[in-house]
Motif scaffolding. Sequence first.
Motif, PDB file in Angstrom:
ATOM      1  N   TRP A 125      -4.552  17.287 -11.959  1.00  0.00           N
ATOM      2  CA  TRP A 125      -3.713  16.447 -11.889  1.00  0.00           C
ATOM      3  C   TRP A 125      -3.252  16.010 -10.323  1.00  0.00           C
ATOM      4  N   TYR A 126      -2.873  16.833  -9.904  1.00  0.00           N
ATOM      5  CA  TYR A 126      -2.498  16.940  -8.255  1.00  0.00           C
ATOM      6  C   TYR A 126      -3.196  15.698  -7.572  1.00  0.00           C
ATOM      7  N   LEU A 127      -4.443  16.089  -7.715  1.00  0.00           N
ATOM      8  CA  LEU A 127      -5.377  15.353  -6.990  1.00  0.00           C
ATOM      9  C   LEU A 127      -6.259  14.176  -7.693  1.00  0.00           C
ATOM     10  N   ALA A 128      -5.970  14.001  -8.792  1.00  0.00           N
ATOM     11  CA  ALA A 128      -6.520  13.047  -9.415  1.00  0.00           C
ATOM     12  C   ALA A 128      -6.784  11.606  -8.608  1.00  0.00           C
ATOM     13  N   PRO A 129      -8.056  11.009  -8.684  1.00  0.00           N
ATOM     14  CA  PRO A 129      -8.292   9.860  -7.937  1.00  0.00           C
ATOM     15  C   PRO A 129      -7.309   8.685  -8.477  1.00  0.00           C
ATOM     16  N   HIS A 130      -7.116   8.541  -9.532  1.00  0.00           N
ATOM     17  CA  HIS A 130      -6.143   7.235 -10.129  1.00  0.00           C
ATOM     18  C   HIS A 130      -4.839   7.433  -9.405  1.00  0.00           C
ATOM     19  N   ARG A 131      -4.140   8.552  -9.184  1.00  0.00           N
ATOM     20  CA  ARG A 131      -3.241   8.516  -8.688  1.00  0.00           C
ATOM     21  C   ARG A 131      -2.960   8.160  -7.437  1.00  0.00           C
ATOM     22  N   ALA A 132      -4.155   8.370  -6.363  1.00  0.00           N
ATOM     23  CA  ALA A 132      -4.249   7.792  -5.190  1.00  0.00           C
ATOM     24  C   ALA A 132      -4.572   6.428  -5.086  1.00  0.00           C
ATOM     25  N   LEU A 133      -5.122   5.873  -6.205  1.00  0.00           N
ATOM     26  CA  LEU A 133      -5.203   4.490  -6.234  1.00  0.00           C
ATOM     27  C   LEU A 133      -3.829   3.825  -6.643  1.00  0.00           C
ATOM     28  N   LEU A 134      -3.061   4.355  -7.495  1.00  0.00           N
ATOM     29  CA  LEU A 134      -1.721   4.081  -7.679  1.00  0.00           C
ATOM     30  C   LEU A 134      -0.931   4.017  -6.560  1.00  0.00           C
ATOM     31  N   LEU A 135      -0.896   4.952  -5.631  1.00  0.00           N
ATOM     32  CA  LEU A 135      -0.297   4.818  -4.382  1.00  0.00           C
ATOM     33  C   LEU A 135      -0.545   3.639  -3.619  1.00  0.00           C
ATOM     34  N   TRP A 136      -1.698   3.555  -3.400  1.00  0.00           N
ATOM     35  CA  TRP A 136      -2.224   2.547  -2.469  1.00  0.00           C
ATOM     36  C   TRP A 136      -2.040   1.265  -2.953  1.00  0.00           C
ATOM     37  N   LEU A 137      -2.229   0.959  -4.367  1.00  0.00           N
ATOM     38  CA  LEU A 137      -1.799  -0.258  -4.967  1.00  0.00           C
ATOM     39  C   LEU A 137      -0.255  -0.508  -4.851  1.00  0.00           C
ATOM     40  N   SER A 138       0.549   0.470  -5.031  1.00  0.00           N
ATOM     41  CA  SER A 138       2.186   0.218  -4.792  1.00  0.00           C
ATOM     42  C   SER A 138       2.416   0.151  -3.397  1.00  0.00           C
ATOM     43  N   THR A 139       1.549   0.653  -2.489  1.00  0.00           N
ATOM     44  CA  THR A 139       1.965   0.453  -1.101  1.00  0.00           C
ATOM     45  C   THR A 139       1.779  -1.299  -0.977  1.00  0.00           C
ATOM     46  N   LEU A 140       0.530  -1.587  -1.189  1.00  0.00           N
ATOM     47  CA  LEU A 140       0.065  -2.980  -0.845  1.00  0.00           C
ATOM     48  C   LEU A 140       1.212  -3.869  -1.727  1.00  0.00           C
ATOM     49  N   VAL A 141       1.568  -3.570  -3.079  1.00  0.00           N
ATOM     50  CA  VAL A 141       2.320  -4.442  -3.611  1.00  0.00           C
ATOM     51  C   VAL A 141       3.625  -4.560  -2.883  1.00  0.00           C
ATOM     52  N   PHE A 142       4.291  -3.399  -2.206  1.00  0.00           N
ATOM     53  CA  PHE A 142       5.471  -3.250  -1.526  1.00  0.00           C
ATOM     54  C   PHE A 142       5.367  -3.949  -0.269  1.00  0.00           C
ATOM     55  N   ALA A 143       4.452  -3.964   0.299  1.00  0.00           N
ATOM     56  CA  ALA A 143       4.019  -4.692   1.337  1.00  0.00           C
ATOM     57  C   ALA A 143       3.990  -6.045   1.232  1.00  0.00           C
ATOM     58  N   LEU A 144       3.609  -6.523   0.302  1.00  0.00           N
ATOM     59  CA  LEU A 144       3.676  -7.940  -0.014  1.00  0.00           C
ATOM     60  C   LEU A 144       4.849  -8.334  -0.210  1.00  0.00           C
ATOM     61  N   GLY A 145       5.855  -7.375  -1.178  1.00  0.00           N
ATOM     62  CA  GLY A 145       7.250  -7.887  -1.133  1.00  0.00           C
ATOM     63  C   GLY A 145       7.915  -7.843  -0.065  1.00  0.00           C
ATOM     64  N   TRP A 146       7.676  -6.860   0.968  1.00  0.00           N
ATOM     65  CA  TRP A 146       8.542  -7.015   2.291  1.00  0.00           C
ATOM     66  C   TRP A 146       8.226  -8.311   2.906  1.00  0.00           C
ATOM     67  N   SER A 147       6.713  -8.768   2.963  1.00  0.00           N
ATOM     68  CA  SER A 147       6.485 -10.092   3.644  1.00  0.00           C
ATOM     69  C   SER A 147       7.412 -11.327   2.962  1.00  0.00           C
ATOM     70  N   LEU A 148       7.401 -11.211   1.597  1.00  0.00           N
ATOM     71  CA  LEU A 148       8.190 -12.325   0.773  1.00  0.00           C
ATOM     72  C   LEU A 148       9.717 -12.422   1.340  1.00  0.00           C
ATOM     73  N   ALA A 149       9.999 -10.948   1.354  1.00  0.00           N
ATOM     74  CA  ALA A 149      11.742 -10.822   1.769  1.00  0.00           C
ATOM     75  C   ALA A 149      11.969 -11.195   2.859  1.00  0.00           C
ATOM     76  N   VAL A 150      11.026 -11.082   3.717  1.00  0.00           N
ATOM     77  CA  VAL A 150      11.344 -11.701   5.329  1.00  0.00           C
ATOM     78  C   VAL A 150      11.339 -13.006   5.412  1.00  0.00           C
ATOM     79  N   SER A 151      10.361 -13.575   4.707  1.00  0.00           N
ATOM     80  CA  SER A 151      10.126 -14.997   4.577  1.00  0.00           C
ATOM     81  C   SER A 151      11.460 -15.661   3.825  1.00  0.00           C
ATOM     82  N   GLY A 152      11.643 -15.143   2.866  1.00  0.00           N
ATOM     83  CA  GLY A 152      13.044 -15.598   1.960  1.00  0.00           C
ATOM     84  C   GLY A 152      14.120 -15.721   2.923  1.00  0.00           C
ATOM     85  N   PHE A 153      14.297 -14.531   3.733  1.00  0.00           N
ATOM     86  CA  PHE A 153      15.604 -14.444   4.573  1.00  0.00           C
ATOM     87  C   PHE A 153      15.371 -15.760   5.683  1.00  0.00           C
ATOM     88  N   GLN A 154      14.489 -15.881   6.192  1.00  0.00           N
ATOM     89  CA  GLN A 154      14.009 -16.831   7.324  1.00  0.00           C
ATOM     90  C   GLN A 154      14.487 -18.226   6.772  1.00  0.00           C
TER      91      GLN A 154
END
Length: 236
Positions: free
Chosen positions: A39-68
């Motif tokens: 469970w600790y090293l399950a591949p799908h958990r790594a994929l979820l972490l990376w996907l969440s990272t990309l989604v958060f990075a996209l959200g950060w970019s949208l937030a910066v653009s929104g403030f601008q």
Amino acid sequence: MTPPIELPSPPPGPDERPWKDRAGLLEERARAMGALARWYLAPHRALLLWLSTLVFALGWSLAVSGFQFLVKGEIIEHVLGVIFLGLALGATVPSSLGVASGIRRDVFVGACLRDWAELERDPQTLPHWRVSGGALLWLGPSIVLTCLGLALGGFAVFADIGTESFGTVAGIGIVFAVAGALGMAKAIDYYRLVSRELRPGTGVPDGYGRDACAPDTPGPGSTYDDGFCDDGFCSD
């Protein structure tokens, strides 16, 4: 905090352990550590972490653009700013909550894994709980993600990219670096458990010339007749 569904609980206390001998302990230990490690090293958990990272990075970019857009002072820009900020919240809030929940579970399962490992040390049972390639799957991409984050952060600091782009690039760099560090920490924690299992005994030889703290020989301080020596490893 309760363990995830169908995962072994932490090992019972010294007065509540049901095992009659060391063989029973090793069998139960290997079974529990196998389930926890998978469970600790399950591949799908790594994929979820990376996907969440990309989604958060996209959200950060949208937030910066929104403030601008909001600071430009025009009606159209204000509307676009509100829309971008709404999209940013929709991306960053769920992804950050998912990562936080995953971290809490990882901390709990990692602690259980170390507590079970602390009970004994036996290289012969290592194949029963070792996850072949699991830690490498976490470690390799995490190193790449961390390096990418550091590179983006360095580029934002030392390159002349302007104030508007600095927040976007630096923020994404920090997000990537943190996500990569989380993955590396998990892989290193697992490698420590494997290394500890393979470490040779360091005890004083017994009357038969054997290492009294070797994994398959008795030692003082054990609850069982064929006890063992603890080498000081503890998750506390």
